[in-house]
Design a protein around this motif. Sequence first.
Motif, PDB file in Angstrom:
ATOM      1  N   LEU A 101       0.835  -1.345   0.044  1.00 53.95           N
ATOM      2  CA  LEU A 101      -0.078   0.070  -0.025  1.00 53.95           C
ATOM      3  C   LEU A 101       0.973   1.266   0.052  1.00 53.95           C
ATOM      4  CD1 LEU A 101      -2.803   1.296   0.232  1.00 53.95           C
ATOM      5  CD2 LEU A 101      -2.490   1.299   2.724  1.00 53.95           C
ATOM      6  N   GLN A 102       1.946   1.267   0.948  1.00 53.07           N
ATOM      7  CA  GLN A 102       2.843   2.603   1.043  1.00 53.07           C
ATOM      8  C   GLN A 102       3.402   2.588  -0.409  1.00 53.07           C
ATOM      9  OE1 GLN A 102       5.075   1.000   4.276  1.00 53.07           O
ATOM     10  NE2 GLN A 102       4.521   2.728   5.615  1.00 53.07           N
ATOM     11  N   PHE A 103       3.754   1.650  -1.184  1.00 51.46           N
ATOM     12  CA  PHE A 103       4.695   1.762  -2.422  1.00 51.46           C
ATOM     13  C   PHE A 103       3.577   2.304  -3.527  1.00 51.46           C
ATOM     14  CE2 PHE A 103       7.557   0.953  -5.861  1.00 51.46           C
ATOM     15  CZ  PHE A 103       8.716   0.600  -5.259  1.00 51.46           C
ATOM     16  N   ALA A 104       2.548   1.670  -3.429  1.00 52.74           N
ATOM     17  CA  ALA A 104       1.376   2.343  -4.376  1.00 52.74           C
ATOM     18  C   ALA A 104       1.260   3.813  -4.262  1.00 52.74           C
ATOM     19  CB  ALA A 104       0.214   1.520  -4.232  1.00 52.74           C
ATOM     20  N   GLN A 105       0.936   4.104  -2.824  1.00 49.86           N
ATOM     21  CA  GLN A 105       1.134   5.557  -2.692  1.00 49.86           C
ATOM     22  C   GLN A 105       1.932   6.508  -3.078  1.00 49.86           C
ATOM     23  OE1 GLN A 105      -0.046   5.168   1.543  1.00 49.86           O
ATOM     24  NE2 GLN A 105      -2.229   5.060   1.361  1.00 49.86           N
ATOM     25  N   LEU A 106       3.204   5.789  -2.859  1.00 50.28           N
ATOM     26  CA  LEU A 106       4.434   6.591  -3.364  1.00 50.28           C
ATOM     27  C   LEU A 106       4.359   6.878  -4.872  1.00 50.28           C
ATOM     28  CD1 LEU A 106       7.166   7.728  -2.610  1.00 50.28           C
ATOM     29  CD2 LEU A 106       7.948   5.425  -3.271  1.00 50.28           C
ATOM     30  N   VAL A 107       4.179   5.792  -5.693  1.00 51.52           N
ATOM     31  CA  VAL A 107       4.036   5.644  -6.978  1.00 51.52           C
ATOM     32  C   VAL A 107       2.969   6.829  -7.426  1.00 51.52           C
ATOM     33  CG1 VAL A 107       3.515   4.323  -9.135  1.00 51.52           C
ATOM     34  CG2 VAL A 107       5.172   3.578  -7.403  1.00 51.52           C
ATOM     35  N   GLU A 108       1.894   6.829  -6.729  1.00 56.68           N
ATOM     36  CA  GLU A 108       1.037   7.562  -7.203  1.00 56.68           C
ATOM     37  C   GLU A 108       1.230   9.080  -7.012  1.00 56.68           C
ATOM     38  OE1 GLU A 108      -4.110   8.406  -6.015  1.00 56.68           O
ATOM     39  OE2 GLU A 108      -2.867   6.139  -6.225  1.00 56.68           O
ATOM     40  N   GLN A 109       2.074   9.396  -5.895  1.00 56.64           N
ATOM     41  CA  GLN A 109       2.404  10.747  -5.693  1.00 56.64           C
ATOM     42  C   GLN A 109       3.443  11.259  -6.505  1.00 56.64           C
ATOM     43  OE1 GLN A 109       3.991  11.134  -1.513  1.00 56.64           O
ATOM     44  NE2 GLN A 109       1.940  10.147  -0.642  1.00 56.64           N
ATOM     45  N   LEU A 110       4.442  10.237  -6.967  1.00 53.11           N
ATOM     46  CA  LEU A 110       5.142  10.608  -7.976  1.00 53.11           C
ATOM     47  C   LEU A 110       4.774  10.761  -9.235  1.00 53.11           C
ATOM     48  CD1 LEU A 110       8.107   7.795  -7.218  1.00 53.11           C
ATOM     49  CD2 LEU A 110       8.475  10.171  -6.907  1.00 53.11           C
ATOM     50  N   GLY A 111       3.690  10.133  -9.542  1.00 49.18           N
ATOM     51  CA  GLY A 111       2.854  10.483 -10.764  1.00 49.18           C
ATOM     52  C   GLY A 111       2.460  11.736 -10.951  1.00 49.18           C
ATOM     53  N   GLU A 112       2.210  12.648  -9.957  1.00 54.11           N
ATOM     54  CA  GLU A 112       1.783  13.823 -10.054  1.00 54.11           C
ATOM     55  C   GLU A 112       2.827  15.004 -10.450  1.00 54.11           C
ATOM     56  OE1 GLU A 112       0.168  14.712  -6.097  1.00 54.11           O
ATOM     57  OE2 GLU A 112      -1.188  12.959  -6.415  1.00 54.11           O
ATOM     58  N   LEU A 113       4.077  14.499 -10.288  1.00 53.90           N
ATOM     59  CA  LEU A 113       5.406  15.212 -10.481  1.00 53.90           C
ATOM     60  C   LEU A 113       5.815  14.955 -12.113  1.00 53.90           C
ATOM     61  CD1 LEU A 113       7.403  14.756  -7.503  1.00 53.90           C
ATOM     62  CD2 LEU A 113       5.875  16.603  -8.113  1.00 53.90           C
ATOM     63  N   CYS A 114       5.261  14.180 -12.916  1.00 56.48           N
ATOM     64  CA  CYS A 114       5.977  13.633 -13.892  1.00 56.48           C
ATOM     65  C   CYS A 114       4.901  13.076 -14.999  1.00 56.48           C
ATOM     66  CB  CYS A 114       7.245  12.833 -13.642  1.00 56.48           C
ATOM     67  SG  CYS A 114       6.684  11.229 -13.123  1.00 56.48           S
TER      68      CYS A 114
END
Lengths: 261, 275
Positions: A101-114
């Motif tokens: 879950l933490q990993f999925a959330q992290l990737v989602e946040q990164l997706g907002e930057l690029c």
Amino acid sequence: MSARRIVLTSGKGGVGKTTTTANVGAALAKRGHRVVLVDADIGLRNLDLVLGVEKRIVFDLVEVVEGRCQIRQALIKDKRLDNLAILPAAQTRDKTAVSELQFAQLVEQLGELCDYVLIDCPAGIEHGFRNAIAGANEAIVVTTPEVSAIRDADRVIGKLHERGLPLRLIVNRLRPEMVRSGDMLSVDDVTDILSAELLGIVPDDEEVIDTTNRGEPVVLQPESRLAAIYDKIARRLEGEVVPFTTFGAPGFFARIFGKAS
Amino acid sequence: MIEQEAPAASAVPRKRGRAIVVTSGKGGVGKTTTTANLGAALGASGASVVLVDADVGLRNLDIVLGLEARVRHHVLDVLEGSATLDDALVTDKRVPTLRLLAAAQTREKDEVDTAAFRDLIASLRDRFDYVLIDCPAGIEKGFANAIVGADEAIVVCTPEVSAVRDADRVVGLLGDGRSVKLIVNRLRPALVRKGKMLSVDDVNAILRLPLLGVIADAPDVIVSTNKGEPVALDAASPVGEAYRLIAQRVAGTLTGEPEIPRERTFFEKLFGSLR
């Protein structure tokens, strides 16, 4: 618009996931996209080495997840391509330090930057694999034309199907002369066995060993034949229909007489 | 019913076999190929050898040995009691003293109990001279299982920065209680000379392990792997010879510094290998 989140995975190790992640990422960045590469191989990170940023790591993925720094503090910008960045894995922790879950959330946040998040998956199908695919919405399966690599890829494709992740295949380290002599499986053999759509074919090239050791993705070498191949893969990811180079390459006589076969 | 597991511990004097895990951290550096070839070479010299595939879910040792069609039962069947060890052991086609214990393909590494795996390795040591354990890539549960029963380790490393870094991490995790030795795999002497590949000395300047041998990169390994015929059984193959020498070094019948593959000279290339 939300970013595409693509995991590069294989099952078997050493088939070229990390090299492919670095080069496809660099190729996309060269084409003007904002790209973040994520090293999901906690404890055995290598993407930083392949990109030559290992000395510039201050924070890592686990520290971001644990809230000990901001994402932007942990991202390392590439010095050659300013729209390419990498989030390094932690080296002295293990893969259970981060949950799916933490990993999925992290990737989602990164997706907002690029525009593209490329996730470099560890070998195997254990916790690290489950983390790496948790945040992805598509997958690239990297394999080599070897029976053992294909068996492992088949197992991974089954797991990706269970998740409903669309996937395409990169056949890496093809040696056309061995295919011709019947000592190596052909690309058709591989795609038939795996019944997966092809995204790219990358020939075996000793240039990769050298550029990997020096931390300079081969895509950044202007005269490299592999740079053109990774550029095509990037264009196919964008949706362009790009014909595949046939490495059924001319035989001895065809070369002598200048005929392409 | 009479106990089927024939030569049980009581009937046959227990061996005190050596349990050696073949590991690397990084995948694709040649663990499985090394396990198969070292096992074949040790077996061909008369020792009794069992190869254990610890890569549950991603097994490949059976393919490299060409035994995939003969696998009926696997490690988890034995651990869970649904098959006896004798049912699960597959005898090699070419080397009668060589056995394979396959991994489960459709199960997960988390299903293997680490203590039970250690006990299994211990019972195999009672029956075989050598127990070689083919470790999965990575340093997760599969790695922990693979190393638990082994008091010796062979680290396989290619001359690449990333492989060396992963190997270094694994050496740390193996701890001080084990004998750890190194095989440098897939060396390309021509690239080393051009400064485009790390040398064996470069690798071992970082890892600092006793060197068992160096294997040159050769396309015949890919061919032999695809065919399921370990190159160590090919008397004409230079790579096979390198594995046979490593087997002798493991057995202790060969001492001295291992030879490092060199480039073939112009005349050797012209007239073929001198072997």
